[in-house]
Design a protein around this motif. Structure first.
Motif, PDB file in Angstrom:
ATOM      1  N   ASP A 420       0.746  -1.490   0.081  1.00  0.00           N
ATOM      2  CA  ASP A 420       0.212   0.265   0.010  1.00  0.00           C
ATOM      3  C   ASP A 420       0.349   1.038  -0.036  1.00  0.00           C
ATOM      4  O   ASP A 420       1.515   1.170   1.110  1.00  0.00           O
ATOM      5  CB  ASP A 420      -1.052   0.325   1.641  1.00  0.00           C
ATOM      6  N   THR A 421       0.978   1.850  -0.798  1.00  0.00           N
ATOM      7  CA  THR A 421       1.903   2.675  -1.665  1.00  0.00           C
ATOM      8  C   THR A 421       1.747   3.893  -0.770  1.00  0.00           C
ATOM      9  O   THR A 421       0.618   5.183  -1.947  1.00  0.00           O
ATOM     10  CB  THR A 421       2.772   2.712  -2.611  1.00  0.00           C
ATOM     11  N   GLN A 424       2.513  11.336  -3.792  1.00  0.00           N
ATOM     12  CA  GLN A 424       1.811  12.136  -4.125  1.00  0.00           C
ATOM     13  C   GLN A 424       2.333  12.806  -4.981  1.00  0.00           C
ATOM     14  O   GLN A 424       3.262  12.962  -5.383  1.00  0.00           O
ATOM     15  CB  GLN A 424       1.959  13.558  -2.811  1.00  0.00           C
ATOM     16  N   THR A 425       0.970  13.369  -6.292  1.00  0.00           N
ATOM     17  CA  THR A 425       2.437  13.943  -7.602  1.00  0.00           C
ATOM     18  C   THR A 425       3.722  14.974  -6.830  1.00  0.00           C
ATOM     19  O   THR A 425       4.295  15.027  -7.944  1.00  0.00           O
ATOM     20  CB  THR A 425       1.509  15.268  -7.993  1.00  0.00           C
ATOM     21  N   ASP A 509      -2.204  16.260   4.807  1.00  0.00           N
ATOM     22  CA  ASP A 509      -2.939  14.787   4.704  1.00  0.00           C
ATOM     23  C   ASP A 509      -2.434  14.466   6.519  1.00  0.00           C
ATOM     24  O   ASP A 509      -1.862  14.822   7.086  1.00  0.00           O
ATOM     25  CB  ASP A 509      -2.094  13.102   4.655  1.00  0.00           C
TER      26      ASP A 509
HETATM   27  O1  PRX Z   1      -4.282  12.047   0.097  1.00  0.00           O
HETATM   28  C1  PRX Z   1      -3.371  11.277  -0.154  1.00  0.00           C
HETATM   29  C2  PRX Z   1      -3.787  10.221  -1.425  1.00  0.00           C
HETATM   30  O2  PRX Z   1      -3.946  10.312  -2.326  1.00  0.00           O
HETATM   31  C3  PRX Z   1      -3.019  11.950  -2.959  1.00  0.00           C
HETATM   32  C4  PRX Z   1      -2.207  12.738  -3.468  1.00  0.00           C
HETATM   33  O3  PRX Z   1      -2.517  12.365  -4.533  1.00  0.00           O
HETATM   34  P1  PRX Z   1      -1.912  12.727  -6.429  1.00  0.00           P
HETATM   35  O4  PRX Z   1      -1.106  14.137  -6.067  1.00  0.00           O
HETATM   36  O5  PRX Z   1      -3.024  12.488  -7.084  1.00  0.00           O
HETATM   37  O6  PRX Z   1      -1.057  11.514  -6.393  1.00  0.00           O
HETATM   38  C5  PRX Z   1      -1.548  10.040  -6.461  1.00  0.00           C
HETATM   39  C6  PRX Z   1      -0.951   9.039  -6.776  1.00  0.00           C
HETATM   40  C7  PRX Z   1       0.883   8.978  -5.566  1.00  0.00           C
HETATM   41  C8  PRX Z   1      -2.171  11.816  -1.064  1.00  0.00           C
HETATM   42  O7  PRX Z   1      -2.205  13.419  -0.327  1.00  0.00           O
HETATM   43  N1  PRX Z   1      -3.163   9.078  -1.486  1.00  0.00           N
HETATM   44  C9  PRX Z   1      -2.515   8.596  -2.481  1.00  0.00           C
HETATM   45  N2  PRX Z   1      -1.716   7.089  -1.708  1.00  0.00           N
HETATM   46  C10 PRX Z   1      -2.739   7.549  -0.536  1.00  0.00           C
HETATM   47  C11 PRX Z   1      -3.028   8.347  -0.270  1.00  0.00           C
HETATM   48  N3  PRX Z   1      -3.715   8.596   0.718  1.00  0.00           N
HETATM   49  C12 PRX Z   1      -3.827   6.900   0.995  1.00  0.00           C
HETATM   50  N4  PRX Z   1      -3.339   5.916   1.124  1.00  0.00           N
HETATM   51  C13 PRX Z   1      -2.363   6.067   0.211  1.00  0.00           C
HETATM   52  N5  PRX Z   1      -1.480   5.206  -0.095  1.00  0.00           N
END
Ligand code: PRX
Length: 654
Positions: A420-421, A424-425, A509
């Protein structure tokens, strides 16, 4: 702990005690196979970042010119590998060929209609060089911005790698966005050229990309040319002097294009991501630091080996596609599965059929997809042999423990570790994740930080929270893959990520650290629900609902309440097409049993689907407006996938 202090933290109400250690068999073969090994790496990266990253930087990337310094703190961020010159495209292609992997399959592609295509590293290199020459012939130089709006075809990866080869900056826009969204991004980035296709296949229908681009280009004054890939072979208008067919341009292009040496800190790409308010921001990433981060995190987290067929189901329009379809896997010489279309075309078993036919060994997908599979029913999975799989991953949202359990049992056959990774962007690559040969996983937890990642959780008064309490998640030390800015907006960059907790990167987060040292992401800071002074995390309430056998998906939000401050409103979609009579009361009782009276929802609404972003995240802020009875939303809806859902949810209310 004082009363006031406690009220600034987030209450933790979910109890998850299941633990899944990797099998001996998996651990024995893994690159990192003991907790001691991980700890040693982690401690060294934390205490001696110069030594740790300096060594990796030297050994893992090709340097046209060696770097003089490993990292230097420079205002909010650090710069990495100063004085050095490298090239992402070189590290993904030339370095692989030089290492004897020229005949390995780099990309294994399947189109939605069913055709397949493979490209070896040598073939991919040739295509990338040719297309880099096409870009050059159209006046694209180092530092120019190339806007890409293309289907998930190999040419999308070719276009990205061709930009990287000559130091052009790509801005990939997911091919589901509107003309308006493309134009906004093109204007903000001052894009010089547009790459697109005549169309793409989506659930058996054609999406006419070029028509959308034509609209966008009316409002993209800096774009001088448009290169069009023929994907679906339909008529489309080509504007003389501006538009060029991809295949025609490629015909005469030379396959000789040495990679341009680029400064370590040269911008490799910008990627627009939506803020919860305001216009999308162009997240800016670099060359060397980004490359090293995605290369190493891919190797650590997916425990990559030569025999793997790695399938990350994300589109290259998102950071996950940038980092784990293209740059991470290719700079490790991996074989990447790439699929163009929808998971439910021609039927709901498409993913399982792809895994069976191509013998995929690692599947990396999103919780939203997993919840859809659960909703569609096990029969689609049962019809296929998934024994080639050895490792599973998730990304994009928190995964509800019951969805995790389904993934573990049904897809992983109880033998595949799940990573479970969390990232964020902005972070460029994975920051927290289990290491599959080491970490005993807990459903719903992204477990531990990777080497180089130093998290800190603080309350609203910026005080570190105690174990098992939630607070704002920050990262205290710079890491090579972190964003270096928001394109053209230094002030917003500082305000958004650095101003609130000085010297720390604010992730946006909330998270909790449990007593075993595991991290649990609790959702976005803005989404916390405050009931009678207790601050609850959305994911915990949602996970309690999803643990009911009839619930497929749930979203929890707060709405104003005179007495409690906020009341909990939940939106629930159920599995199959059963009746919801009496279910609301049953769900309330279920939540009371699972986490207690405090978290029992006040309102429960059943809906066939939830509003989501185009990348599959539930848009809780829109649901907040609906739950509080606002007729119109004040929020930015430009990233919403299906506008009709909002109208449906509002009309259900009446
Ligand atoms: O809130 C967290 C959630 O997705 C956010 C980042 O989104 P984005 O920039 O679109 O990138 C998505 C791909 C990496 C984070 O701040 N998020 C992402 N992965 C998880 C997560 N929340 C919980 N568990 C995760 N594994």
């Amino acid at each position: 702990m004082s009363e006031t202090h406690a009220s600034k933290q987030i209450d933790h109400v979910m109890h998850e005690h299941r633990l899944f250690p990797p099998s001996k068999e998996f651990s024995n073969k893994a690159r990192i196979s003991t907790a001691e090994q991980y700890q040693e790496m982690y401690d060294r990266a934390k205490n001696d970042p110069d030594g740790f990253w300096g060594e990796l930087g030297r050994n893992e990337l090709h340097w046209f010119k060696p770097f003089d310094s490993v990292y230097e703190r420079n205002g909010d961020v650090a710069t990495w590998f100063g004085g050095g010159q490298t090239n992402l495209s070189y590290n993904c292609l030339d370095a692989q060929i030089a290492g004897g992997r020229g005949d390995r399959i780099a990309i294994l592609w399947e189109g939605e209609p069913g055709e397949t295509l493979t490209l070896t590293y040598t073939e991919l290199h040739r295509q990338v060089c040719k297309f880099a020459n096409v870009l050059k012939s159209l006046g694209i130089n180092k530092g120019d911005v190339v806007s890409i709006y293309m289907p998930m075809t190999p040419e999308l990866a070719i276009a990205m790698l061709a930009c990287a080869r000559i130091g052009a900056i790509h801005s990939v826009i997911f091919a589901g966005f509107s003309a308006e969204a493309i134009a906004d991004r093109n204007q903000d980035a001052r894009a010089k050229i547009q790459l697109t296709a005549d169309g793409l296949w989506r659930r058996g229908k054609v999406l006419k990309l070029k028509d959308t681009v034509d609209q966008a280009l009316l409002k993209s004054p800096t774009v001088q040319h448009c290169v069009v890939l023929k994907r679906i072979d339909r008529e489309c208008s080509m504007q003389a002097g501006r538009d060029i067919w991809w295949h025609e341009a490629m015909e005469s292009a030379s396959a000789d294009c040495p990679a341009t040496p680029l400064d370590s800190e040269a911008t490799s790409f910008i990627l627009y991501t939506s803020g919860s308010t305001g216009k999308p921001k162009g997240i800016r990433h670099t060359t060397a630091g980004y490359n090293l981060w995605v290369k190493k995190t891919f190797e650590w987290v997916f425990d990559h080996r030569d025999s793997d067929i790695f399938w990350c189901t994300a589109d290259c329009g998102w950071i996950t596609g940038h980092s784990y379809v293209v740059y991470g896997p290719l700079s490790n010489g991996a074989t990447v599965m790439m699929y163009e279309g929808a998971p439910n075309f021609p039927a709901e078993d498409r993913f399982w059929s792809i895994i069976e036919r191509h013998k995929v060994t690692i599947l990396y997908t999103a919780p939203t997809a997993i919840r859809a599979f659960i909703k569609w029913g096990d029969q689609h999975v049962d019809a296929h042999d998934l024994s080639s799989l050895r490792l599973l991953g998730t990304v994009g949202e928190g995964i509800n423990p019951e969805a995790w359990m389904w993934y573990h049992r049904k897809i992983g056959g109880e033998r595949c570790p799940i990573v479970d990774t969390w990232w964020q962007t902005e972070t460029g690559g994975i920051l927290m994740s289990p290491l599959p040969g080491v970490t005993a996983t807990k459903p719903g937890s992204c477990t531990r930080p990777l080497p180089g990642v130093v998290p800190m959780i603080v309350d609203e008064e910026l005080q570190p929270v105690e174990p098992n309490h939630g607070g704002m998640l920050c990262i205290s030390q710079p890491w090579p893959g972190m964003l270096r800015g928001i394109w053209g907006d230094d002030e917003r960059f500082h305000e958004q990520y650095w101003a609130r907790v000085p010297n720390n990167y604010l992730t946006g987060d909330n998270a909790r650290l449990d007593r075993d040292g595991y991290y649990w992401i609790m959702g976005r800071i803005d989404d916390v629900i405050n009931v009678s002074g207790h601050r609850l995390s959305t994911i915990e309430v949602e996970s309690a609902l999803v643990s009911h056998p009839m619930v497929a998906e749930a979203a929890a939000v707060g709405r104003p309440d005179d007495i409690k401050g906020q009341a909990i409103a939940v939106f629930v979609s159920i599995k199959g097409s059963g009746s919801t009579a009496g279910l609301a009361d049953e769900l309330k009782a279920h939540v009371r049993k699972e986490i207690g009276a405090l978290a029992v929802p006040d309102d429960i609404r059943f809906t066939s689907s939830l509003p989501k972003t185009r990348s599959g995240k539930i848009m809780r802020r829109l649901l907040r407006d609906i739950a509080s009875g606002k007729a119109e939303t004040s929020q930015d809806t430009s990233t919403l996938e299906d506008y009709t859902i909002l109208a449906k949810l509002r009309s259900d209310e009446e």
